[in-house]
Design an enzyme around this catalytic site. Structure first.
Site, short mmCIF file in Angstrom:
data_model
loop_
_atom_site.label_atom_id
_atom_site.label_comp_id
_atom_site.label_asym_id
_atom_site.label_seq_id
_atom_site.Cartn_x
_atom_site.Cartn_y
_atom_site.Cartn_z
N LYS A 4 14.16 -12.60 -50.46
CA LYS A 4 14.71 -11.90 -51.62
C LYS A 4 14.82 -10.41 -51.30
O LYS A 4 13.93 -9.84 -50.67
CB LYS A 4 13.79 -12.15 -52.81
CG LYS A 4 14.13 -11.39 -54.10
CD LYS A 4 13.14 -11.77 -55.20
CE LYS A 4 13.27 -10.90 -56.43
NZ LYS A 4 12.28 -11.26 -57.48
N ASP B 247 7.51 -15.37 -56.68
CA ASP B 247 8.25 -14.31 -56.00
C ASP B 247 7.23 -13.28 -55.49
O ASP B 247 6.79 -12.41 -56.24
CB ASP B 247 9.24 -13.63 -56.96
CG ASP B 247 10.41 -14.52 -57.34
OD1 ASP B 247 10.21 -15.74 -57.51
OD2 ASP B 247 11.53 -14.00 -57.47
N LYS C 291 17.91 -14.68 -52.21
CA LYS C 291 17.99 -14.22 -53.59
C LYS C 291 18.31 -12.73 -53.59
O LYS C 291 17.63 -11.94 -52.94
CB LYS C 291 16.67 -14.48 -54.32
CG LYS C 291 16.66 -13.95 -55.76
CD LYS C 291 15.38 -14.33 -56.49
CE LYS C 291 15.29 -13.68 -57.87
NZ LYS C 291 14.07 -14.06 -58.61
#
Length: 282
Positions: A187, A124, A216
């Site tokens: 995300k 991430d 996300k």
């Protein structure tokens, strides 16, 4: 590393994407509460700097118990998490460039490489959003593509946009640049930089990315209601430190429904209050 497009070409791509935004957005179907599909949408997260080994161990045990998709941790805890989850069907995700996103490309590449070597199967990474806001798209692309280069598929690469810092145009631009760099997810947030995920931003991101990418939602998702709302907005994955509580709430809701259905005095009744939207046929 060469850039994929010129500045003028980036602007054409981004302008077209913003121009093509629909006037209304679809509502997606969330996985059924209590199912494996629902649990597999959750990245069980612990990113505070003062986390202890005992807390990491507990995080992993909770992830195994509830069959979450992954645990998301900092680089210093990747190896321990991998060891804890060696026999479990739970991935280990590591943050990269966290949480400011302004680290150099070489620093992000080094961190990503170390995470993969330690056993992480998901990354991430935080986008360099100051460069994005300056519309320096080729540099942003190079940042993401360099990490993708040292973490090729099947490693899952998620690009954190930090949407609280961005305009709608910036979010559209970030999605298109991440898509061009072959990221797997965009995300919403780090959870450390202002407002977290919003339904509005999740809908926008879902609309802009191509069918091969996913969204996300992360930052501030603390309840099962909020979790389902993000899924219905288009989130495929939820990043939260409240996964256990969300699962407990989901179980309670299921028990309430079971009791309601079994109550002969309330035949054909529907859930009331906050339950209605999650079990509505509309």
């Amino acid at each position: 590393m060469t850039t994929r497009y010129t500045q003028a070409e980036w602007r054409v791509i981004i302008d077209e994407a913003e121009r093509d935004l629909p006037s209304s957005f679809p509502r997606y179907k969330a996985p059924t509460l209590g199912t494996l599909d629902f649990a597999k949408c959750i990245d069980h997260t612990l990113l505070k700097l003062d986390a202890t080994k005992e807390q990491i161990d507990l995080l992993c045990e909770e992830a195994k118990k509830h069959a979450f998709q992954s645990v998301c941790v900092r680089l210093s805890w990747v190896k321990r998490a991998v060891e804890n989850l060696r026999e479990a069907n739970v991935a280990v995700a590591c943050v990269v460039g966290f949480h400011e996103g302004t680290y150099s490309v070489s620093e992000k590449v080094k961190e990503a490489s170390m995470a993969i070597s330690a056993g992480a199967s998901e990354l991430d990474m935080v986008i360099n959003y100051p460069l994005l806001k300056q519309q320096r798209y080729s540099q942003v692309y190079t940042d993401i593509a360099a990490v993708r280069n040292v973490a090729p598929h099947p490693v899952v690469l998620k690009v954190i946009l930090e949407t609280s810092k961005l305009s709608q145009f910036d979010i559209v631009a970030a999605c298109k640049v991440a898509e061009a760099a072959n990221a797997d997810f965009v995300k919403t947030s780090t959870g450390f930089g202002g407002q977290g995920a919003t339904e509005e931003n999740v809908r926008l991101m879902k609309c802009v990315i191509g069918p091969e990418m996913k969204v996300k939602a992360s930052g501030g998702v603390k309840t099962v209601n909020e979790c389902v709302a993000m899924m219905e907005a288009g989130a495929d994955r939820i990043g939260t430190s409240n996964g256990v509580w969300i699962m407990k709430e989901a179980q309670t809701l299921l028990e309430d429904i079971t009791h309601a259905v079994g109550d002969k005095g309330r035949k054909n009744s529907r859930p009331s209050g906050s339950l209605t939207r999650m079990f509505s046929s509309s």
